[in-house]
Motif scaffolding. Structure first.
Motif, PDB file in Angstrom:
ATOM      1  N   GLY A 182     -22.459  83.255  64.111  1.00  0.00           N
ATOM      2  CA  GLY A 182     -22.861  83.575  62.751  1.00  0.00           C
ATOM      3  C   GLY A 182     -21.935  82.979  61.708  1.00  0.00           C
ATOM      4  O   GLY A 182     -22.388  82.433  60.697  1.00  0.00           O
ATOM      5  N   TRP A 183     -20.617  83.037  61.956  1.00  0.00           N
ATOM      6  CA  TRP A 183     -19.665  82.493  60.993  1.00  0.00           C
ATOM      7  C   TRP A 183     -19.707  80.970  60.965  1.00  0.00           C
ATOM      8  O   TRP A 183     -19.516  80.360  59.903  1.00  0.00           O
ATOM      9  CB  TRP A 183     -18.251  82.970  61.283  1.00  0.00           C
ATOM     10  N   LYS A 184     -19.958  80.343  62.092  1.00  0.00           N
ATOM     11  CA  LYS A 184     -20.106  78.892  62.099  1.00  0.00           C
ATOM     12  C   LYS A 184     -21.334  78.478  61.284  1.00  0.00           C
ATOM     13  O   LYS A 184     -21.309  77.482  60.548  1.00  0.00           O
ATOM     14  CB  LYS A 184     -20.223  78.377  63.534  1.00  0.00           C
ATOM     15  N   ARG A 185     -22.389  79.254  61.413  1.00  0.00           N
ATOM     16  CA  ARG A 185     -23.599  78.991  60.626  1.00  0.00           C
ATOM     17  C   ARG A 185     -23.313  79.155  59.126  1.00  0.00           C
ATOM     18  O   ARG A 185     -23.723  78.324  58.311  1.00  0.00           O
ATOM     19  CB  ARG A 185     -24.695  79.963  61.065  1.00  0.00           C
ATOM     20  N   THR A 186     -22.589  80.209  58.778  1.00  0.00           N
ATOM     21  CA  THR A 186     -22.253  80.435  57.373  1.00  0.00           C
ATOM     22  C   THR A 186     -21.363  79.321  56.833  1.00  0.00           C
ATOM     23  O   THR A 186     -21.542  78.856  55.694  1.00  0.00           O
ATOM     24  CB  THR A 186     -21.563  81.799  57.200  1.00  0.00           C
ATOM     25  N   ALA A 187     -20.386  78.884  57.631  1.00  0.00           N
ATOM     26  CA  ALA A 187     -19.503  77.794  57.200  1.00  0.00           C
ATOM     27  C   ALA A 187     -20.303  76.532  56.913  1.00  0.00           C
ATOM     28  O   ALA A 187     -20.048  75.821  55.930  1.00  0.00           O
ATOM     29  CB  ALA A 187     -18.441  77.525  58.266  1.00  0.00           C
ATOM     30  N   ALA A 188     -21.301  76.245  57.747  1.00  0.00           N
ATOM     31  CA  ALA A 188     -22.145  75.072  57.528  1.00  0.00           C
ATOM     32  C   ALA A 188     -22.976  75.229  56.256  1.00  0.00           C
ATOM     33  O   ALA A 188     -23.136  74.281  55.476  1.00  0.00           O
ATOM     34  CB  ALA A 188     -23.049  74.851  58.729  1.00  0.00           C
ATOM     35  N   ALA A 189     -23.509  76.443  56.044  1.00  0.00           N
ATOM     36  CA  ALA A 189     -24.280  76.692  54.822  1.00  0.00           C
ATOM     37  C   ALA A 189     -23.403  76.548  53.588  1.00  0.00           C
ATOM     38  O   ALA A 189     -23.823  75.992  52.561  1.00  0.00           O
ATOM     39  CB  ALA A 189     -24.906  78.080  54.876  1.00  0.00           C
ATOM     40  N   ASN A 190     -22.161  77.046  53.670  1.00  0.00           N
ATOM     41  CA  ASN A 190     -21.245  76.951  52.525  1.00  0.00           C
ATOM     42  C   ASN A 190     -20.927  75.506  52.165  1.00  0.00           C
ATOM     43  O   ASN A 190     -20.727  75.182  50.988  1.00  0.00           O
ATOM     44  CB  ASN A 190     -19.957  77.712  52.814  1.00  0.00           C
ATOM     45  N   VAL A 191     -20.861  74.636  53.155  1.00  0.00           N
ATOM     46  CA  VAL A 191     -20.652  73.209  52.874  1.00  0.00           C
ATOM     47  C   VAL A 191     -21.789  72.688  52.000  1.00  0.00           C
ATOM     48  O   VAL A 191     -21.573  71.981  51.003  1.00  0.00           O
ATOM     49  CB  VAL A 191     -20.557  72.394  54.174  1.00  0.00           C
ATOM     50  N   LEU A 192     -23.017  73.044  52.351  1.00  0.00           N
ATOM     51  CA  LEU A 192     -24.172  72.603  51.569  1.00  0.00           C
ATOM     52  C   LEU A 192     -24.183  73.236  50.182  1.00  0.00           C
ATOM     53  O   LEU A 192     -24.700  72.642  49.224  1.00  0.00           O
ATOM     54  CB  LEU A 192     -25.469  72.954  52.315  1.00  0.00           C
TER      55      LEU A 192
END
Length: 415
Positions: free
Chosen positions: A130-140
């Motif tokens: 979940g946190w890896k997914r959030t980190a990727a979303a935050n990049v965008l």
């Protein structure tokens, strides 16, 4: 109103500090205001401030049934972050975080913003994904966060035990520019700035009825008399449902207590904010040395502002495995705040069925971090009568249309 500065302190020292003015005035209510903001917490005061600063609306009263900042603004754990998954959430929280960066200079009042970083632990494989997914979303989204491994977590927080038998630390979501601020100072700074613009802050003034005519708001009845208004902004957190009933509509929110505590003061042991969502506990250290510890919301509806030993025990029991160093600390004090929870754990910033009446609520357990962004968006809504880009997705109509901003699933916790 005098400007605070090092020169002002030196100047007042020569006269034994006898020349300081009151930070804000306490006037009697006028007969009518262009806008009445109900709720003198952080969100209400920020709404009034940005109404004046951004839109030139200064004939404003901020009404508070108790004392200024005495609700959730003074009853939280001061965490500031913007690393949310959903785009609308990330946008408004990042706006708030960026405003916190320069808030002391903007208000000419030290809100003690400390960008010490926020680390959200991953203590299960599901949470790590979940946190890896959030980190990727935050990049965008243009938000500076990163997923770090367990070794890096230990470097950031040396006192942590990453090998706990029940809750091992697999990694974490790290936002360097997150942090904390002084909760009282945020309210006091906004109040002082509002008063300097000629706005009235009316404390010990409870709203007892909302007046309306032909489907539009005309004013409020209070314990200090009738007060007319052109527009009404309801910003009262856990009591939003009570005010909405006065206005003749219902809200999709529940009010529950959220508890926290602080330990006795100790020497510095942790210089960041750590959140452990699996065990639902989070911790930072205040400037006075106290460990500020928070847990989850109560599992039943209530309006209590007190803590309970059962909830404290549940939170501390879980945190001790991750932070063994705290096991023999004594609790200094505990408290509770009344939080307003929506089904999707996202706020409501919206017009209401009553004309010229607007509401800002539903921030749940994450209200403090949003104060500047919330006030910015609410002020735009009230001034223009329609939502701007920050608040467009947070209308009441989303619950009818099934258009949720679901942070309950995305984040697992809304602190």
């Amino acid at each position: 109103m005098k400007r605070y500065s090092a020169f002002a302190i030196a100047r007042e020292a020569a006269s034994y500090h006898a020349g300081w003015e009151r930070a804000w005035t306490s006037p009697e209510p006028k007969d009518r205001y262009d806008v009445i903001v109900v709720g003198a917490g952080g969100h209400g005061l920020a709404t009034a401030y940005y109404l004046g600063k951004n839109h030139g609306v200064r004939n404003v009263a901020v009404i508070e049934k108790g004392w200024l900042g005495g609700g959730n603004t003074g009853r939280n754990t001061t965490i500031i972050r913007s690393n949310y998954l959903q785009d609308p959430s990330a946008a408004i929280f990042e706006k708030a975080r960026s405003l916190y960066d320069g808030l002391s200079q903007d208000l000419n009042y030290n809100v003690m913003f400390s960008p010490r970083g926020v680390l959200m632990l991953a203590q299960s494989e599901h949470e790590a994904r979940g946190w890896k997914r959030t980190a990727a979303a935050n990049v965008l989204q243009g938000i500076d966060t990163e997923y770090v491994d367990a070794k890096r977590v230990k470097e950031i927080v040396p006192i942590i035990n990453i090998d706990g038998p029940r809750y091992p630390v697999l990694g974490g979501l790290w936002q360097k520019r997150g942090g904390t601020a002084r909760h009282d100072a945020v309210a006091w700074g906004y109040a002082r700035a509002c008063s300097a613009m000629g706005m009235d802050i009316l404390q010990q003034c409870e709203v007892t009825a909302i007046r309306q005519k032909a489907g539009k708001v005309t004013g409020v009845a209070t314990t200090k008399g009738e007060i007319g208004c052109g527009k009404l902004a309801i910003v009262v957190a856990g009591h939003s449902g009570v005010l909405a009933e006065m206005a003749g509509f219902r809200l999709p929110i529940e009010s529950v207590a959220l508890q926290a505590l602080v330990s006795e003061p100790i020497k510095p042991v942790i210089d960041t904010v750590v959140m452990a969502n699996t065990v639902h506990g989070y911790m930072s250290q205040s400037d006075k040395g106290e460990l500020v510890i928070g847990g989850g919301a109560d599992g039943f509806n209530n309006y209590s502002q007190r803590g309970s030993f059962q909830h404290v025990e549940d939170t501390i029991r879980a945190l001790i495995e991750t932070f063994p160093i705290i096991s023999r600390l004594k609790m200094l004090r505990q408290w509770g705040g009344i939080v307003d929870m929506t089904g999707d754990r996202s706020p409501i910033i919206s017009p209401t069925p009553l004309g010229d009446c607007f509401i800002n609520c539903g921030w749940g357990t994450g209200g403090f971090k949003a104060i500047p962004g919330s006030g910015w968006a609410m002020a735009e809504l009230v001034a223009k009568g329609r939502p701007g880009p920050l608040s467009a997705e947070f209308g009441l109509d989303r619950f009818v249309e099934g258009r949720f901003v679901d942070e309950s699933v995305a984040a697992g916790v809304a602190h």
